[in-house]
Structures are given as structure tokens and as C-alpha cells.
Design an enzyme around this catalytic site. Structure first.
Site, PDB file in Angstrom:
ATOM      1  N   HIS A 116      38.847-124.550  72.209  1.00  0.00           N
ATOM      2  CA  HIS A 116      39.855-124.044  71.272  1.00  0.00           C
ATOM      3  C   HIS A 116      41.110-124.907  71.352  1.00  0.00           C
ATOM      4  O   HIS A 116      41.553-125.270  72.436  1.00  0.00           O
ATOM      5  CB  HIS A 116      40.218-122.593  71.620  1.00  0.00           C
ATOM      6  N   GLU A 176      43.096-115.878  75.670  1.00  0.00           N
ATOM      7  CA  GLU A 176      42.050-115.933  74.641  1.00  0.00           C
ATOM      8  C   GLU A 176      40.649-116.008  75.231  1.00  0.00           C
ATOM      9  O   GLU A 176      39.684-116.232  74.499  1.00  0.00           O
ATOM     10  CB  GLU A 176      42.293-117.146  73.738  1.00  0.00           C
ATOM     11  N   HIS A 203      46.591-119.394  63.352  1.00  0.00           N
ATOM     12  CA  HIS A 203      46.386-119.707  64.758  1.00  0.00           C
ATOM     13  C   HIS A 203      45.865-121.141  64.971  1.00  0.00           C
ATOM     14  O   HIS A 203      46.630-122.022  65.335  1.00  0.00           O
ATOM     15  CB  HIS A 203      45.430-118.662  65.351  1.00  0.00           C
ATOM     16  N   HIS A 221      44.772-126.346  68.654  1.00  0.00           N
ATOM     17  CA  HIS A 221      45.555-126.186  67.431  1.00  0.00           C
ATOM     18  C   HIS A 221      45.707-127.559  66.767  1.00  0.00           C
ATOM     19  O   HIS A 221      46.827-128.043  66.584  1.00  0.00           O
ATOM     20  CB  HIS A 221      46.936-125.605  67.738  1.00  0.00           C
TER      21      HIS A 221
HETATM   22 ZN   LIG Z   1      45.396-120.752  70.539  1.00  0.00          ZN
END
Ligand SMILES: [Zn+2]
Length: 264
Positions: A94, A75, A158, A96
Site C-alpha cells: 500500500h 491499516e 486515500h 500513496h
Molecule cells: Zn495509506
């Protein structure tokens, strides 16, 4: 060694993502800008629990590894799109986090309208969701339209992504997104959040602008003879004043932001 403090901070943020349960397995990634075209980053295929100074990598603006032995994460392109588009950004985080990711995977629009006044000052009137796209070029293209006007987004199916002037600001923005998602989810049990009245937006966005947060404030700062500080940590901090000659311009930019928020 240049960037040693930054590397230590990146290690701390990475480990914090794991400690707070916002990542599992090898999820999540963190980068920070070392120079205009050089970034320190977490490596791929490594638990954020195990990140330390020895396994960090350095990459250039094209994503090529220029330091360290690890490989870049898939990513990375999302981070680089943000750095390319926003030269005021010094860090991207980033993860989750469960509540934010729950909204992102369910297509919920709970964060699309404001329900906590202070969050409008810190993040703007909404946290949008980037539409689902396959990893790679499609995902970068999907993110691009959101970069200039926002500092944090959900990514459909995501997770969440936040950016800021430095690692602390990017991390705190991600934390706030998760906190808002948690509050909105809990409020569902009692009828869902009551959104702020439209009339509240103007003063809150003005406070955001005065704190040097948000796109409107940045554009005003660029035109100001006395620059507004670009990364005030919170709305309660000492806020810089807007030069009198720029007040009309700031008011116009705030109006633009309100109109945009109401349309969306
Ligand atoms: Zn991710």
C-alpha cells in the site's frame, strides 16, 4: 532463519516506495506471508526510507505482534482481510503514489474502463475505487467486496493498494496502477483516453486466463487436473495450456468476467 529472503525483499520494496516518491512521512505499508497464519510487516510510525531487517515485525492472522519490537500499522486490517479471503495471495503493498492517489481523491473513474491492452492482461478490465470509509472496521468492510475479483484498487480519498502471489507481483501491480493513472491523466490534455472496444475484451481476458492471472483463471485452475501456474510474471512469459476438458469452463468464466466488466 526462515523467511530471511522474504524479509530482505520486503525491506527492498519498502525503500523503493520511498525512493519513487510514492510515500511521504510514515505513509505506506508492506506485508508478506511467512506461513498460513504468520506475516512479516513494516512497523508503524517509520519512514519507508528507514525500514531495515531490525525494525520489521511479525504478526498473526488476528494482527497480534508475535515477533519484533515495533507496533503494527493502523491499516494492517486491510492487508489481513485480503489474506483471509485469498489464500493465493502472498504479499500486499500500500502506498500513496501521486497520480493514482490524485484519481482516488478526485473521484475520477478514468481507470474504470480499459484503455491499454496489456494492462487488461495484467490487471483485468478495470481498477475500481473502494468507497471512502473511516479507518478500522468500516474500511475493512468497504474493501471486502473487491478482494475476490481484483488484484489492485484505488481507495477513495486515500491511495492505492495491490496484492499478488509474492512481493514482486504485488509491487509490479502497484507500479502498473500508478503508470496507468499517469498515462490517463496526461491523456486528459488531448481529450482523455480512448477506451478499448468491447470486442477486444474477450481475447485479452483469455490471454489473462492462459497466463494464470485473474480470478477466472484461478477458479479454472482449481478444477484442472493439471494446475495452471498462479503467478506468471507477464503476458509474454511461457504460458501454461488449459487442459482440453476445461476449455468450455474457462470460456464460461471469461464470459462471466466480460459481462461483469460491461455491467460495471
Ligand atoms: Zn495509506
Amino acid at each position: 532463519m526462515i523467511g530471511r529472503g522474504l524479509r530482505a525483499e520486503l525491506v527492498a520494496v519498502s525503500q523503493e516506495l520511498h525512493r519513487r516518491g510514492w510515500v511521504a512521512n510514515h505513509d505506506g505499508n508492506v506485508t508478506a506471508r511467512l506461513a498460513a497464519d504468520r506475516f512479516v510487516a513494516t512497523p508503524t510510525a517509520t519512514s519507508k526510507r528507514r525500514i531495515d531487517d531490525r525494525n520489521l515485525i511479525e504478526v498473526d492472522g488476528a494482527g497480534k505482534v508475535v515477533g519484533g519490537t515495533g507496533k503494527p500499522f493502523g491499516e494492517l486490517g486491510l492487508h489481513l482481510v485480503i489474506y483471509q479471503r485469498r489464500d493465493d495471495v502472498g504479499a500486499v503493498v500500500h502506498a500513496h503514489p501521486p497520480y493514482a492517489t490524485a484519481l482516488a481523491v478526485s473521484g475520477s473513474r478514468l481507470l474504470e474502463r480499459p484503455f491499454i491492452a496489456e494492462a487488461v492482461v495484467s490487471l483485468g478490465p478495470r481498477v475500481p475505487t473502494v468507497p471512502f470509509a473511516l479507518p478500522g472496521a468500516a474500511a475493512r468492510e468497504a474493501l471486502l467486496p473487491f478482494v475476490a475479483e481484483h488484484d489492485a484498487v484505488l481507495i477513495a480519498n486515500h491511495g492505492a493498494l495491490a496484492w499478488g502471489a509474492d512481493l514482486e507481483q504485488a509491487y509490479l501491480r502497484l507500479e502498473l496502477v500508478e503508470h496507468l493513472a499517469r498515462i490517463a491523466t496526461l491523456a486528459q490534455a488531448t481529450g482523455g483516453p480512448a477506451y478499448l472496444p468491447d470486442s477486444a475484451l474477450a481475447p485479452l481476458l483469455e490471454a489473462r486466463s492462459k497466463a494464470g492471472l485473474g480470478k477466472a483463471a484461478e477458479r479454472a485452475a482449481a478444477a484442472s487436473p493439471r494446475p495452471v501456474v498462479a503467478c506468471a510474471p507477464a503476458p509474454h512469459s511461457d504460458v501454461p495450456t488449459i487442459a482440453p476438458g476445461n476449455r468450455a469452463r474457462v470460456a464460461a468464466l471469461i464470459r462471466e468476467e466480460i459481462v461483469r466488466a460491461l455491467k460495471e
